[in-house]
Design an enzyme around this catalytic site. Structure first.
Site, PDB file in Angstrom:
ATOM      1  N   GLU A  65       0.833  -1.210   0.000  1.00 60.74           N
ATOM      2  CA  GLU A  65       0.000   0.000   0.000  1.00 60.74           C
ATOM      3  C   GLU A  65       0.867   1.260   0.000  1.00 60.74           C
ATOM      4  O   GLU A  65       1.798   1.385   0.801  1.00 60.74           O
ATOM      5  CB  GLU A  65      -0.884  -0.026   1.260  1.00 60.74           C
ATOM      6  CG  GLU A  65      -1.901   1.108   1.338  1.00 60.74           C
ATOM      7  CD  GLU A  65      -2.707   1.069   2.635  1.00 60.74           C
ATOM      8  OE1 GLU A  65      -2.263   0.408   3.602  1.00 60.74           O
ATOM      9  OE2 GLU A  65      -3.779   1.703   2.681  1.00 60.74           O
ATOM     10  N   LYS A 138     -10.170   2.087  -2.074  1.00 59.27           N
ATOM     11  CA  LYS A 138     -10.313   1.529  -0.722  1.00 59.27           C
ATOM     12  C   LYS A 138     -11.657   1.917  -0.107  1.00 59.27           C
ATOM     13  O   LYS A 138     -11.978   3.109  -0.006  1.00 59.27           O
ATOM     14  CB  LYS A 138      -9.161   2.039   0.147  1.00 59.27           C
ATOM     15  CG  LYS A 138      -9.066   1.428   1.541  1.00 59.27           C
ATOM     16  CD  LYS A 138      -7.748   1.888   2.197  1.00 59.27           C
ATOM     17  CE  LYS A 138      -7.539   1.297   3.571  1.00 59.27           C
ATOM     18  NZ  LYS A 138      -6.195   1.644   4.123  1.00 59.27           N
ATOM     19  N   CYS A 175      -5.622  -2.958   2.681  1.00 59.64           N
ATOM     20  CA  CYS A 175      -5.330  -2.848   4.111  1.00 59.64           C
ATOM     21  C   CYS A 175      -6.560  -2.980   5.030  1.00 59.64           C
ATOM     22  O   CYS A 175      -7.028  -4.078   5.235  1.00 59.64           O
ATOM     23  CB  CYS A 175      -4.560  -1.561   4.376  1.00 59.64           C
ATOM     24  SG  CYS A 175      -3.603  -1.648   5.922  1.00 59.64           S
TER      25      CYS A 175
END
Lengths: 314, 314
Positions: A65, A138, A175
């Protein structure tokens, strides 16, 4: 899930060059431009590692990331927005060229500037012929001490996605998404054969002795559970190294890994070394696991409606 | 989640008396009535173990799935329906009396006869004053070699549920439910502090050497992931012992366990011994975990609607 041929995943576990140990985490205001030369250093390093992974046999190569910079979310600083870039844009184009040159798929996590005031934590997927296959933004954004992501990132508005690459259909999540079974499920239900999780997670040095092992175990466990619940491979790639003040900051824990569709670890990197982690993924294994443990057959889709609620009690 | 006091969970890991080793798995046609005397033997044993658990300090005591008989789903036999009973009914009433006498909560898994042709795999929850708090009917029904449950059990029609007991709010799910993150989530969102999973799972003897460890690991992992994803305790209680022909049949693997709200094992039983497994559950721990890892804050409930679909691709 039309692809039936095995393919190899390559995860680039790397340190991301940052300001000197203990130095400030703001972008370098040097004349080289947005964020200074460090993003360029990290990008060049990532390109070299991708080439290395390709030489080692990887077909689909994923970076950690926000690999182009230190993990800037340790602080809230409006100057950091200078690090963001448009997608498609210069970095995407460089990776498209590299993907085409190598004949490999690249998954890269970038800080996306969509417009003034709208920034995303975004992954791009580039096919082995260099084609831009799209982005995943995300969806689940954390905001916790030293992970102040809600300040920087507008939550994704594209939902959960898959991408048909030359080697297989993949899903990308990022994540904090890894803690949410819903995101994994919705991606797997679109036919993903592998879920990639570019990640930046580490220990608070002051907490590590007491909680470090449990935190790392939890992180691995929840992602392996997504592999198991959905009968897919999961490939999680993390950065490593300490960023920020020596007695504070974050110690990123590496430990990138690949889980097979039954939740078993098939490859795992160290906590403290840069590595190219390779793992073979076989669609026949997905077929075998799902035949023998047919969870997808038995989901009670008639009874899941309330998953769109925040809380079901008082 | 009004309860804030710690309480102790007690899991009764037991063998369930069956016909002699290698003997038939049909109900005993003896004159003692439905299913013969074995259900009575198992019931009496369960009562004794519940008393033992209570003496050891357990507040909420849970029995394994369908403890009153061998795991009859190894075969499809219409005579087996004779083992089913109404709920509330004689067994429920005996447990109500026992719960009241001990001042403890009892969770028991029973084969429910709802009407001719409608049978369920049902758990009853009895409060510490003997009150009948209700039932949970197993929602996800397996059907795999030697686990022919779809033949016997109509899938539950009550959805996912919680029960307010004297000691805390609990959720009950049953065995195959444990593979579905959706069921755990929907129960936790109702404020459950502990998810109980009465279970009957074991190894196929011929598969054990090759797959046994991976199967048991997967079973533990997926349930610990529910604890972690939801910040709740998970208490899973399994039977043990071999049932059916020695070279075939099933070897139930025991290994009952309790996971804390961060996915860590706090108690775990053996594969081969009858045990009372105790674990302290502290609502303050739930509060602490959810403050530090606030997953429930960040669920993207606006983007989960398709969880009610079977498949999202071709």
């Amino acid at each position: 899930m039309s692809n039936t041929q095995p393919f190899t995943v390559g995860l680039v576990q790397m340190k991301c060059a940052t300001t000197p140990e203990g130095g400030p985490l703001t972008p370098d205001p040097s004349p080289q431009g947005r964020g200074g030369k460090l993003p360029e250093d990290n990008l060049a390093k990532a390109e070299a590692r991708i080439e290395e992974a390709a030489r080692a046999g990887a077909d689909i190569i994923c970076l950690p990331e926000l690999f182009k910079s230190h993990y800037f979310c340790q602080r809230t600083d409006p100057a950091v927005f200078d690090l963001a870039e448009p997608i498609p844009g210069p970095t995407t184009e460089r990776f498209q060229e590299l993907a085409k040159k190598l004949g490999k798929v690249i998954v890269a996590s970038l800080f996306e500037r969509r417009t003034s005031g709208v920034y995303h934590n975004t992954a791009v997927v580039l096919d082995a012929d260099g084609a831009f296959l799209g982005v995943y933004r995300k969806m689940h954004i954390p905001d916790d001490p030293l992970y102040y992501e809600k300040y920087y990132f507008t939550p994704g508005d594209l939902g959960f996605k898959t991408f048909d690459t030359r080697f297989g259909r993949i899903g990308v999540l990022v994540c904090w998404d890894q803690w949410f079974p819903e995101g994994a499920r919705l991606t797997a239900l679109q036919g993903a054969q592998v879920l990639f999780y570019p990640t930046a997670i580490g220990w608070h040095p002051r907490e590590k002795a007491e909680f470090g092992t449990a935190q790392h175990n939890a992180w691995e466990l929840i992602q392996r559970s997504h592999a198991l619940a959905n009968g897919v491979y999961v490939a999680s790639v993390n950065r490593l190294g300490h960023e920020g003040p020596a007695d504070a900051g974050l110690q990123f824990w590496g430990a990138s890994f690949v889980s097979d569709p039954f939740g078993g670890l098939v490859a795992k990197a160290s906590h403290d070394k840069e590595e190219i982690l390779l793992a073979r993924c076989d669609p026949a294994r997905i077929e075998d696991v799902r035949r023998n443990w047919p969870f997808l057959r038995d989901r009670r889709i008639d009874a899941y409606g309330s998953l769109t609620k925040r809380w079901l009690s008082e």
